[in-house]
Design an enzyme around this catalytic site. Structure first.
Site, PDB file in Angstrom:
ATOM      1  N   CYS A 140      -8.775 -53.851  14.061  1.00 26.32           N
ATOM      2  CA  CYS A 140      -8.586 -52.537  13.865  1.00 26.32           C
ATOM      3  C   CYS A 140      -8.581 -52.217  12.333  1.00 26.32           C
ATOM      4  CB  CYS A 140      -7.426 -51.980  14.272  1.00 26.32           C
ATOM      5  SG  CYS A 140      -6.023 -52.410  13.220  1.00 26.32           S
ATOM      6  N   LYS A 150       6.510 -44.255  18.766  1.00 26.27           N
ATOM      7  CA  LYS A 150       5.447 -44.702  19.327  1.00 26.27           C
ATOM      8  C   LYS A 150       5.614 -46.067  19.642  1.00 26.27           C
ATOM      9  CE  LYS A 150       2.001 -45.681  16.534  1.00 26.27           C
ATOM     10  NZ  LYS A 150       1.368 -47.061  16.691  1.00 26.27           N
ATOM     11  N   ASN A 151       6.067 -47.039  18.631  1.00 26.06           N
ATOM     12  CA  ASN A 151       6.188 -48.285  18.964  1.00 26.06           C
ATOM     13  C   ASN A 151       7.154 -48.729  19.975  1.00 26.06           C
ATOM     14  OD1 ASN A 151       4.045 -48.277  17.387  1.00 26.06           O
ATOM     15  ND2 ASN A 151       4.993 -49.122  15.547  1.00 26.06           N
ATOM     16  N   ILE A 188       2.246 -58.559   5.727  1.00 29.80           N
ATOM     17  CA  ILE A 188       2.162 -58.459   7.248  1.00 29.80           C
ATOM     18  C   ILE A 188       0.612 -58.396   7.189  1.00 29.80           C
ATOM     19  CG2 ILE A 188       2.751 -57.478   9.283  1.00 29.80           C
ATOM     20  CD1 ILE A 188       5.263 -58.821   7.900  1.00 29.80           C
ATOM     21  N   ASP A 223       4.831 -50.717   8.099  1.00 30.11           N
ATOM     22  CA  ASP A 223       4.258 -49.234   8.583  1.00 30.11           C
ATOM     23  C   ASP A 223       4.604 -48.283   7.411  1.00 30.11           C
ATOM     24  OD1 ASP A 223       4.687 -49.867  12.185  1.00 30.11           O
ATOM     25  OD2 ASP A 223       3.217 -50.443  10.533  1.00 30.11           O
ATOM     26  N   ARG A 281      -2.309 -40.356  16.277  1.00 25.74           N
ATOM     27  CA  ARG A 281      -1.927 -41.335  17.146  1.00 25.74           C
ATOM     28  C   ARG A 281      -0.419 -41.541  16.796  1.00 25.74           C
ATOM     29  NH1 ARG A 281      -4.028 -46.508  15.212  1.00 25.74           N
ATOM     30  NH2 ARG A 281      -2.378 -47.117  16.956  1.00 25.74           N
ATOM     31  N   ARG A 304      -6.965 -58.120  14.356  1.00 24.42           N
ATOM     32  CA  ARG A 304      -5.709 -58.249  14.937  1.00 24.42           C
ATOM     33  C   ARG A 304      -5.545 -59.427  16.120  1.00 24.42           C
ATOM     34  NH1 ARG A 304      -3.389 -53.208  14.129  1.00 24.42           N
ATOM     35  NH2 ARG A 304      -1.192 -54.012  15.221  1.00 24.42           N
ATOM     36  N   PRO A 305      -5.293 -60.670  15.560  1.00 23.73           N
ATOM     37  CA  PRO A 305      -5.298 -61.777  16.344  1.00 23.73           C
ATOM     38  C   PRO A 305      -4.358 -61.406  17.531  1.00 23.73           C
ATOM     39  CG  PRO A 305      -4.716 -62.469  14.438  1.00 23.73           C
ATOM     40  CD  PRO A 305      -5.120 -61.125  14.130  1.00 23.73           C
ATOM     41  N   ASP A 310      -3.643 -64.489  19.145  1.00 23.89           N
ATOM     42  CA  ASP A 310      -3.292 -66.123  19.528  1.00 23.89           C
ATOM     43  C   ASP A 310      -1.571 -66.426  20.049  1.00 23.89           C
ATOM     44  OD1 ASP A 310      -3.147 -65.571  16.806  1.00 23.89           O
ATOM     45  OD2 ASP A 310      -2.554 -67.464  16.711  1.00 23.89           O
TER      46      ASP A 310
HETATM   47  C1  EPZ Z   1       3.292 -53.795  16.005  1.00 25.75           C
HETATM   48  O1  EPZ Z   1       2.169 -54.173  15.860  1.00 25.75           O
HETATM   49  C2  EPZ Z   1       3.319 -52.198  15.666  1.00 25.75           C
HETATM   50  N1  EPZ Z   1       2.585 -51.613  16.489  1.00 25.75           N
HETATM   51  C3  EPZ Z   1       2.585 -52.146  14.307  1.00 25.75           C
HETATM   52  O2  EPZ Z   1       2.515 -50.618  13.876  1.00 25.75           O
HETATM   53  C4  EPZ Z   1       3.565 -52.700  13.120  1.00 25.75           C
HETATM   54  O3  EPZ Z   1       2.789 -52.665  11.802  1.00 25.75           O
HETATM   55  C5  EPZ Z   1       3.529 -54.362  13.450  1.00 25.75           C
HETATM   56  O4  EPZ Z   1       4.258 -54.291  14.827  1.00 25.75           O
HETATM   57  C6  EPZ Z   1       4.536 -55.149  12.456  1.00 25.75           C
HETATM   58  O5  EPZ Z   1       5.797 -54.397  12.607  1.00 25.75           O
HETATM   59  C7  EPZ Z   1       2.955 -51.474  17.755  1.00 25.75           C
HETATM   60  O6  EPZ Z   1       4.350 -51.671  18.074  1.00 25.75           O
HETATM   61  C8  EPZ Z   1       2.040 -50.497  18.999  1.00 25.75           C
HETATM   62  P1  EPZ Z   1       2.495 -58.207  15.129  1.00 25.75           P
HETATM   63  P2  EPZ Z   1       1.814 -55.831  16.330  1.00 25.75           P
HETATM   64  O7  EPZ Z   1       2.077 -58.770  16.104  1.00 25.75           O
HETATM   65  O8  EPZ Z   1       2.563 -56.098  17.441  1.00 25.75           O
HETATM   66  C9  EPZ Z   1      -0.381 -61.355  13.072  1.00 25.75           C
HETATM   67  C10 EPZ Z   1       1.477 -48.620  13.432  1.00 25.75           C
HETATM   68  O9  EPZ Z   1       1.325 -48.411  12.373  1.00 25.75           O
HETATM   69  N2  EPZ Z   1      -0.396 -61.849  14.479  1.00 25.75           N
HETATM   70  O10 EPZ Z   1       4.048 -58.006  14.606  1.00 25.75           O
HETATM   71  O11 EPZ Z   1       0.280 -56.066  16.365  1.00 25.75           O
HETATM   72  C11 EPZ Z   1      -1.004 -60.004  12.729  1.00 25.75           C
HETATM   73  O12 EPZ Z   1      -2.378 -60.391  12.577  1.00 25.75           O
HETATM   74  C12 EPZ Z   1       1.415 -49.983  13.795  1.00 25.75           C
HETATM   75  O13 EPZ Z   1       2.440 -48.043  14.242  1.00 25.75           O
HETATM   76  C13 EPZ Z   1      -1.239 -63.098  14.566  1.00 25.75           C
HETATM   77  O14 EPZ Z   1      -1.577 -63.753  13.649  1.00 25.75           O
HETATM   78  O15 EPZ Z   1       2.226 -56.756  15.115  1.00 25.75           O
HETATM   79  C14 EPZ Z   1      -0.248 -59.506  11.792  1.00 25.75           C
HETATM   80  O16 EPZ Z   1      -0.529 -60.024  10.366  1.00 25.75           O
HETATM   81  C15 EPZ Z   1       0.372 -50.617  12.830  1.00 25.75           C
HETATM   82  N3  EPZ Z   1      -1.182 -63.483  16.094  1.00 25.75           N
HETATM   83  C16 EPZ Z   1       1.397 -59.984  11.862  1.00 25.75           C
HETATM   84  O17 EPZ Z   1       1.198 -61.140  12.882  1.00 25.75           O
HETATM   85  C17 EPZ Z   1      -0.630 -62.985  16.842  1.00 25.75           C
HETATM   86  O18 EPZ Z   1      -1.060 -63.326  18.194  1.00 25.75           O
HETATM   87  C18 EPZ Z   1       2.100 -58.980  12.552  1.00 25.75           C
HETATM   88  O19 EPZ Z   1       1.853 -58.686  13.617  1.00 25.75           O
HETATM   89  C19 EPZ Z   1       0.022 -61.520  16.839  1.00 25.75           C
HETATM   90  C20 EPZ Z   1       0.170 -61.223  15.454  1.00 25.75           C
END
Ligand code: EPZ
Length: 419
Positions: free
Chosen positions: A118, A24-25, A330, A308, A400, A123-124, A126
């Site tokens: 979510c 999916k990811n 995370i 995950d 999903r 889910r920032p 920035d």
């Molecule tokens: C991806 O989410 C995956 N989703 C998530 O899978 C997975 O848990 C995550 O990566 C971590 O491996 C998809 O690929 C569609 P991140 P993503 O940006 O990209 C913080 C599932 O169950 N952050 O690596 O949103 C954030 O809040 C899903 O399949 C900021 O602060 O993850 C989090 O604490 C859930 N600012 C951490 O970084 C930002 O601009 C990791 O988030 C972006 C992220």
């Protein structure tokens, strides 16, 4: 019409083999990336998931032709008619934020609503936005709507992420592919799904290197073309079914997986006392011995233990002899499986980033509610081990990320049905 539920008669050993569907990811950013090609792309090993259907709806809303046949999706992005994604479509799928980089890269303009938080917490984005601004994007946020423009072609930038965000790495790659100059992304996410996205983009004529390492380099190209691509297998779904074998004391052959994506996950199952035997494209797991507690499981960016898989392993550890500790580094709110697992009789204390699990001899079935995708999968595992009947509701979360989870588990001996 009320949503259906899963009904699970627990206490049966899982045994047999399961073919693991596409990731999916990986497929979500790859589908977004087809916008950049301006041609016809054929994506194989595309799982039948609600998030994939949402992505196809978004592509069609932008003017693409998008046709799904089995696990192949064909997208023609020759004529894109819009740069805006409706709020309704954005709300359907949080990860649709990855369309921002793709639309911006192709049309130099994008308008979409800020994806709300979510179930895992706010889910920032920035890091996404600061990276895109480094590429020259002007981004205005107004009442939850992002309006982004790129005045000219992307001419490259040297960008360091404050944390290795998967989505931010993907969005910057997507926005930087078409243009001139070189974009370097430092402290980039190293998840295998990033390398899969780069593999697809390079098949379309992009010039990306370093994917899978902390420094990804994107050399801008004038244009891309369509391509045919097969998406990598889903390492989290594979881990989920490994968990089903582990928690029921069974054994399972998982086919069509890439063990090299799963070392940190395999290691946790081995620490529990499972026998895990990786082959080139499959993994065999057996849990003949009683499960042992794992002293500490810490979630980390790849190649560390994946967040995950944390709810999945939490469920399995409820039956492991001794005390296990999980540290979730995370996401802020990712222990939501705990209260529902406690309803099954698990002994879990979760506070802040830490959960302490005392293994129990037995779980007993009851009604449970999925609160997010992987917590829902954790409840299914709990139900497989619990005596009596467990129901799991809110299946839209599970659908999903899992293609008919009940069909897969029934094929290896679980007594599980949906209605
Ligand atoms: C991806 O989410 C995956 N989703 C998530 O899978 C997975 O848990 C995550 O990566 C971590 O491996 C998809 O690929 C569609 P991140 P993503 O940006 O990209 C913080 C599932 O169950 N952050 O690596 O949103 C954030 O809040 C899903 O399949 C900021 O602060 O993850 C989090 O604490 C859930 N600012 C951490 O970084 C930002 O601009 C990791 O988030 C972006 C992220």
């Amino acid at each position: 019409m009320t949503e259906s539920k899963l009904y699970i008669e627990g206490g049966r050993k899982i045994s047999g083999e399961i073919g693991v569907h596409g990731a999916k990811n990986s497929v979500l950013p790859v589908l977004a990336a087809t916008l950049l090609s301006g041609g016809v792309c054929v994506i194989h090993n595309c799982p039948a998931l609600s998030d994939v259907f949402s992505s196809c709806r978004i592509l069609r809303s932008l003017g693409c032709k998008c046709r799904r046949e089995g696990n192949t999706v064909e997208i023609d992005s020759g004529s894109i008619s819009d740069y805006e994604i409706s709020e309704q479509l954005m709300r359907e799928m949080r990860s649709s934020i990855v369309f921002l980089g793709a639309i911006l890269g192709r049309l130099r303009r994008c308008r979409l609503s800020f994806p709300g938080g979510c179930e895992l917490g706010p889910r920032p984005i920035d890091i996404h936005l600061s990276g895109l601004r480094r590429l020259g994007a002007k981004i205005y946020e107004d009442h939850g709507v992002l309006d982004c423009t790129l005045s000219g072609a992307v001419t490259g930038a040297d960008i360091t992420l404050t944390l290795p965000s998967v989505g931010a790495t993907e969005n910057i790659m997507l926005a930087a592919v078409l243009g001139t100059g070189e974009t370097v992304i430092r402290n980039a996410a190293r998840e295998p799904e990033i390398a899969d996205l780069a593999g697809f983009l390079n098949a379309c004529g992009a010039d990306i290197s370093g994917q899978g390492s902390s420094t990804v380099t994107v050399r801008g190209v004038q244009s891309l073309h369509g391509a045919e691509y097969t998406v990598m297998p889903d390492r989290i779904v594979a881990a989920t079914y490994m968990g089903a074998a582990a928690i029921t004391g069974g054994e399972l052959m998982l086919k069509g997986v890439r063990p090299s994506d799963m070392y940190s996950t395999v290691s946790v199952f081995e620490q529990m006392g499972c026998g895990v035997y990786p082959y080139s494209d499959r993994i065999y797991i057996s849990a003949k011995k009683p499960l042992q507690a794992v002293k500490t499981v810490r979630t980390m960016p790849y190649p560390g233990f994946p967040t995950d898989c944390q709810p999945i392993v939490m469920a399995v550890l409820t039956k492991a002899k001794g005390t296990s500790v999980i540290v979730e580094n995370i996401f802020e709110n990712r222990f939501r499986a705990a209260p529902e697992l406690r309803r099954l009789g698990a002994d879990i204390k979760a506070e802040g980033k830490v959960a302490v699990i005392e293994g129990v001899a037995r779980l007993s079935g009851t009604a449970t509610v999925a609160t997010d995708l992987r917590a829902g999968a954790a409840l299914v595992l709990g139900g497989l081990a619990a005596e009596g009947t467990t129901t799991v509701s809110n299946l839209h979360y599970i659908d999903r990320g899992y293609e008919s989870i009940e069909t897969a588990l029934r094929s290896v001996g679980a007594r599980i049905r949906r209605n």
